[in-house]
Design a protein around this motif. Sequence first.
Motif, PDB file in Angstrom:
ATOM      1  N   VAL A  53      63.462  67.975  84.748  1.00 18.74           N
ATOM      2  CA  VAL A  53      62.623  67.077  84.302  1.00 18.74           C
ATOM      3  C   VAL A  53      62.078  67.144  82.734  1.00 18.74           C
ATOM      4  O   VAL A  53      61.810  68.498  82.713  1.00 18.74           O
ATOM      5  CB  VAL A  53      61.561  66.707  85.535  1.00 18.74           C
ATOM      6  CG1 VAL A  53      60.634  65.676  84.730  1.00 18.74           C
ATOM      7  CG2 VAL A  53      62.036  66.422  86.580  1.00 18.74           C
ATOM      8  N   GLU A  74      53.033  60.354  75.686  1.00 23.10           N
ATOM      9  CA  GLU A  74      53.451  61.643  76.341  1.00 23.10           C
ATOM     10  C   GLU A  74      54.247  60.804  77.473  1.00 23.10           C
ATOM     11  O   GLU A  74      53.620  59.997  78.066  1.00 23.10           O
ATOM     12  CB  GLU A  74      52.286  62.562  76.899  1.00 23.10           C
ATOM     13  CG  GLU A  74      51.844  63.112  75.615  1.00 23.10           C
ATOM     14  CD  GLU A  74      52.546  63.933  74.619  1.00 23.10           C
ATOM     15  OE1 GLU A  74      53.396  64.572  75.037  1.00 23.10           O
ATOM     16  OE2 GLU A  74      52.500  63.854  73.532  1.00 23.10           O
ATOM     17  N   ARG A  75      55.659  61.222  77.799  1.00 16.73           N
ATOM     18  CA  ARG A  75      56.168  61.096  78.713  1.00 16.73           C
ATOM     19  C   ARG A  75      56.722  61.973  79.730  1.00 16.73           C
ATOM     20  O   ARG A  75      57.113  63.123  79.041  1.00 16.73           O
ATOM     21  CB  ARG A  75      57.432  60.232  78.250  1.00 16.73           C
ATOM     22  CG  ARG A  75      56.877  59.010  77.233  1.00 16.73           C
ATOM     23  CD  ARG A  75      57.220  57.726  77.833  1.00 16.73           C
ATOM     24  NE  ARG A  75      56.887  56.803  76.842  1.00 16.73           N
ATOM     25  CZ  ARG A  75      57.330  55.491  76.765  1.00 16.73           C
ATOM     26  NH1 ARG A  75      58.018  55.032  77.602  1.00 16.73           N
ATOM     27  NH2 ARG A  75      57.081  54.470  75.743  1.00 16.73           N
ATOM     28  N   GLU A  76      56.998  61.822  80.900  1.00 20.69           N
ATOM     29  CA  GLU A  76      58.089  62.535  81.744  1.00 20.69           C
ATOM     30  C   GLU A  76      59.449  61.958  81.916  1.00 20.69           C
ATOM     31  O   GLU A  76      59.331  60.518  82.655  1.00 20.69           O
ATOM     32  CB  GLU A  76      57.285  62.991  82.947  1.00 20.69           C
ATOM     33  CG  GLU A  76      56.200  63.901  82.981  1.00 20.69           C
ATOM     34  CD  GLU A  76      55.528  64.271  84.209  1.00 20.69           C
ATOM     35  OE1 GLU A  76      56.358  64.115  85.279  1.00 20.69           O
ATOM     36  OE2 GLU A  76      54.474  65.189  84.415  1.00 20.69           O
ATOM     37  N   LEU A  93      59.958  70.869  82.767  1.00 20.91           N
ATOM     38  CA  LEU A  93      59.032  70.959  83.828  1.00 20.91           C
ATOM     39  C   LEU A  93      59.715  71.832  85.105  1.00 20.91           C
ATOM     40  O   LEU A  93      61.015  71.573  85.167  1.00 20.91           O
ATOM     41  CB  LEU A  93      58.758  69.428  84.231  1.00 20.91           C
ATOM     42  CG  LEU A  93      57.925  68.890  83.062  1.00 20.91           C
ATOM     43  CD1 LEU A  93      57.486  67.291  83.691  1.00 20.91           C
ATOM     44  CD2 LEU A  93      56.646  69.477  82.590  1.00 20.91           C
ATOM     45  N   ARG A 138      59.126  58.229  83.996  1.00 14.15           N
ATOM     46  CA  ARG A 138      58.237  58.188  85.113  1.00 14.15           C
ATOM     47  C   ARG A 138      57.010  57.476  84.640  1.00 14.15           C
ATOM     48  O   ARG A 138      56.014  57.082  85.269  1.00 14.15           O
ATOM     49  CB  ARG A 138      57.784  59.503  85.439  1.00 14.15           C
ATOM     50  CG  ARG A 138      58.805  60.473  86.202  1.00 14.15           C
ATOM     51  CD  ARG A 138      58.295  61.921  86.535  1.00 14.15           C
ATOM     52  NE  ARG A 138      59.542  62.244  87.513  1.00 14.15           N
ATOM     53  CZ  ARG A 138      59.265  63.524  87.759  1.00 14.15           C
ATOM     54  NH1 ARG A 138      57.991  64.295  87.627  1.00 14.15           N
ATOM     55  NH2 ARG A 138      59.816  64.106  88.732  1.00 14.15           N
ATOM     56  N   ARG A 139      56.856  57.115  83.271  1.00 14.85           N
ATOM     57  CA  ARG A 139      55.450  56.266  82.865  1.00 14.85           C
ATOM     58  C   ARG A 139      55.730  55.020  83.391  1.00 14.85           C
ATOM     59  O   ARG A 139      54.739  54.239  83.550  1.00 14.85           O
ATOM     60  CB  ARG A 139      55.280  56.552  81.416  1.00 14.85           C
ATOM     61  CG  ARG A 139      54.314  55.648  80.638  1.00 14.85           C
ATOM     62  CD  ARG A 139      54.127  56.125  79.128  1.00 14.85           C
ATOM     63  NE  ARG A 139      53.113  55.360  78.446  1.00 14.85           N
ATOM     64  CZ  ARG A 139      53.145  54.100  77.958  1.00 14.85           C
ATOM     65  NH1 ARG A 139      54.556  53.634  77.971  1.00 14.85           N
ATOM     66  NH2 ARG A 139      52.165  53.797  77.372  1.00 14.85           N
ATOM     67  N   SER A 164      59.202  66.958  79.814  1.00 17.07           N
ATOM     68  CA  SER A 164      58.025  66.391  79.346  1.00 17.07           C
ATOM     69  C   SER A 164      58.143  66.275  77.643  1.00 17.07           C
ATOM     70  O   SER A 164      58.576  67.245  77.020  1.00 17.07           O
ATOM     71  CB  SER A 164      56.837  67.270  79.615  1.00 17.07           C
ATOM     72  OG  SER A 164      55.721  66.606  78.672  1.00 17.07           O
TER      73      SER A 164
END
Length: 293
Positions: free
Chosen positions: A130, A144-146, A185, A166-167, A132
């Motif tokens: 994952v 900001e995104r995951e 992550l 995920r956002r 970031s």
Amino acid sequence: MQEAAGAQRERLAYVDFRLFFLGEISRADISGRFDVTPAVATRDFARYRKLAANNIRFDCCSKTYRATDDFRPVFEHSLDRALSALTKGFGDGLGGAAGALLPCEYPVPINRPAVELLAAVTRAIAGRRVLSVSYVSLSSGATEREIVPLALADNGMRWHVRAFDRRTSSFRDFVLTRVRGIRVLPEKPLPEESIDYDVQWSREIEIEVVPHPDFPRPELAALDYPMTDGVLRIRTKAALAGYVLRRWSVDCSEAHSLRGPEYRLWLRNRSALSGADSAPIAPGYFSQDGGRG
């Protein structure tokens, strides 16, 4: 051919390639490409002659091996790899011969991602990690995104990474040049964040492209593209269909109403794009409810 060691097989394929596409090859070509001695190159030519004696003859004046009029390739040479070798050099870019094998000019890519960024993304794909990231989009600006990177995609103009976002809890395309500040992550992706759950990526559709009915010389399109009975059938992922159609300037309007010299092709089965998330970027495509598809 099966008895040849891997290294020699590669050299023999190189001999076959140069005879096929350039018509000649010398011992110096093999020595320079593979960093082997002239004696090794001589043995390679002897082995190649055993495989295909009718393919090759030695020119004593130039000390060069040349293709005969009866030449038939021993190896299969894909068109994409052949064009890459001829225009950019034969090999993987880690050594050996560099530079084009023939005079060639082509558009220089001006929006390539940084190699360090590409490596970080591909490591995440291979290792199921994952990330970031800071991502700059047209609609949201910098956010900001995951994301869970899943695959790379080239739309002909720029490189994307297909990823679970995920956002938005959805599978999306991210332009690599817009990704900033990558950080790995510690947690592993969830099962539902895998490519197996990406319906748009898994679903394949067949689009049928024909010469544009309003183009003055429709027979030219049939010559330029590999059509069968006047139809070019392309199988593509639903996630990429819009990119494919936009890249080739295919008029996707219902009544082939787009005008301009770039529109030489028309999509005759618009219904194939139904439910494809990438449909809105296809030129002239509108969904049945009148909104953008």
